[in-house]
Design an enzyme around this catalytic site. Sequence first.
Site, PDB file in Angstrom:
ATOM      1  N   ASP A 159       0.860  -1.186   0.000  1.00 54.01           N
ATOM      2  CA  ASP A 159       0.000   0.000   0.000  1.00 54.01           C
ATOM      3  C   ASP A 159       0.900   1.242   0.000  1.00 54.01           C
ATOM      4  OD1 ASP A 159      -2.039   1.793   0.271  1.00 54.01           O
ATOM      5  OD2 ASP A 159      -2.696   1.161   2.242  1.00 54.01           O
TER       6      ASP A 159
ATOM      7  N   ASP B 228      -7.836  -8.496   6.658  1.00 52.49           N
ATOM      8  CA  ASP B 228      -8.903  -8.267   7.630  1.00 52.49           C
ATOM      9  C   ASP B 228      -9.352  -6.821   7.658  1.00 52.49           C
ATOM     10  OD1 ASP B 228      -6.530  -7.191   8.895  1.00 52.49           O
ATOM     11  OD2 ASP B 228      -7.727  -7.081  10.726  1.00 52.49           O
TER      12      ASP B 228
ATOM     13  N   LYS C 123      -1.476  -1.858  -4.462  1.00 51.88           N
ATOM     14  CA  LYS C 123      -2.500  -0.820  -4.678  1.00 51.88           C
ATOM     15  C   LYS C 123      -1.969   0.259  -5.588  1.00 51.88           C
ATOM     16  CE  LYS C 123      -5.367  -1.071  -0.603  1.00 51.88           C
ATOM     17  NZ  LYS C 123      -5.834  -0.462   0.647  1.00 51.88           N
TER      18      LYS C 123
HETATM   19  P1  IMP Z   1       1.785  -0.403   3.846  1.00 57.15           P
HETATM   20  O1  IMP Z   1       1.031   0.872   3.830  1.00 57.15           O
HETATM   21  O2  IMP Z   1       2.252  -0.813   2.466  1.00 57.15           O
HETATM   22  O3  IMP Z   1       2.904  -0.391   4.850  1.00 57.15           O
HETATM   23  O4  IMP Z   1       0.747  -1.516   4.357  1.00 57.15           O
HETATM   24  C1  IMP Z   1       0.456  -1.554   5.741  1.00 57.15           C
HETATM   25  C2  IMP Z   1      -0.296  -2.813   6.130  1.00 57.15           C
HETATM   26  O5  IMP Z   1      -1.662  -2.498   6.018  1.00 57.15           O
HETATM   27  C3  IMP Z   1      -0.009  -4.025   5.282  1.00 57.15           C
HETATM   28  O6  IMP Z   1       0.705  -4.960   6.063  1.00 57.15           O
HETATM   29  C4  IMP Z   1      -1.349  -4.583   4.914  1.00 57.15           C
HETATM   30  O7  IMP Z   1      -1.520  -5.855   5.483  1.00 57.15           O
HETATM   31  C5  IMP Z   1      -2.352  -3.623   5.510  1.00 57.15           C
HETATM   32  N1  IMP Z   1      -3.255  -3.170   4.454  1.00 57.15           N
HETATM   33  C6  IMP Z   1      -3.035  -2.241   3.520  1.00 57.15           C
HETATM   34  N2  IMP Z   1      -4.105  -2.116   2.708  1.00 57.15           N
HETATM   35  C7  IMP Z   1      -5.018  -3.018   3.170  1.00 57.15           C
HETATM   36  C8  IMP Z   1      -6.326  -3.394   2.729  1.00 57.15           C
HETATM   37  O8  IMP Z   1      -6.900  -2.895   1.747  1.00 57.15           O
HETATM   38  N3  IMP Z   1      -6.959  -4.351   3.466  1.00 57.15           N
HETATM   39  C9  IMP Z   1      -6.395  -4.957   4.554  1.00 57.15           C
HETATM   40  N4  IMP Z   1      -5.154  -4.653   4.975  1.00 57.15           N
HETATM   41  C10 IMP Z   1      -4.478  -3.687   4.287  1.00 57.15           C
END
Ligand code: IMP
Length: 210
Positions: free
Chosen positions: A122, A179, A150
């Site tokens: 994300d 989740d 994403k």
């Molecule tokens: P980051 O922003 O790439 O560091 O993602 C942070 C965490 O948020 C990741 O480990 C994902 O598991 C969780 N995450 C990000 N987007 C989603 C989503 O759409 N659904 C569920 N978990 C999410």
Amino acid sequence: MSGDERKRRAGLDDPASSQAIAADIARVVVSRKRIAVRVRELAGRIAECYGQAELTILAVLTGSLIFLSDLIRQLPLKMRLDVVSVCSYPGQATRSQGPRIALPPGASLSGRHVLIVDDILDSGSTLRALQQAVALMDPASLRTCVLMQKVRPDVEDRPAADFVGFEVADEFLVGYGLDFDHLYRNLPDLCVLKPACYRRGAGATGREDA
Ligand code: IMP
Ligand code: MG
């Protein structure tokens, strides 16, 4: 879509297991069928990349677990498995404190070909923190695999994953391990929930062990 059809699609048409979960789904974004095909393709590409090398998978808890279990059973390689948890929202924190990495005690990645496996890329802060932590452990090589990425044109310098299953729009997804407020990981498809479900939840969308 009728209630019965929703339950069938959610894999919850057995009356004994049918609860409110299926009624919470607004839409299926990636179906279990598409996931299965893509996971097989990813496994093929990973196997091709590593050839005869022994692989060490470092799976990010908890969201990657379903993806991980499907992926590794398609990998015809010698491999080890370690898990890591990444906590950005410790305790009652409602603002990210920055990702904190908790590797299992005694985990040694030195000299290993490490593949980080996560559910979704994300903002990229989780992956970046992990890459930095693992790089300090002197691995022979370090690559990353995410089921989804994403589309986030607003994020600058996001780390790139080496293996990506799907590009998805910037909306909050649940199912297949992901989740919302600790629920919905068991949905077989990747779904968007009805807006009322997100409002009902605690509002935590990136907490510890995401
Ligand atoms: P980051 O922003 O790439 O560091 O993602 C942070 C965490 O948020 C990741 O480990 C994902 O598991 C969780 N995450 C990000 N987007 C989603 C989503 O759409 N659904 C569920 N978990 C999410
Ligand atoms: Mg995650």
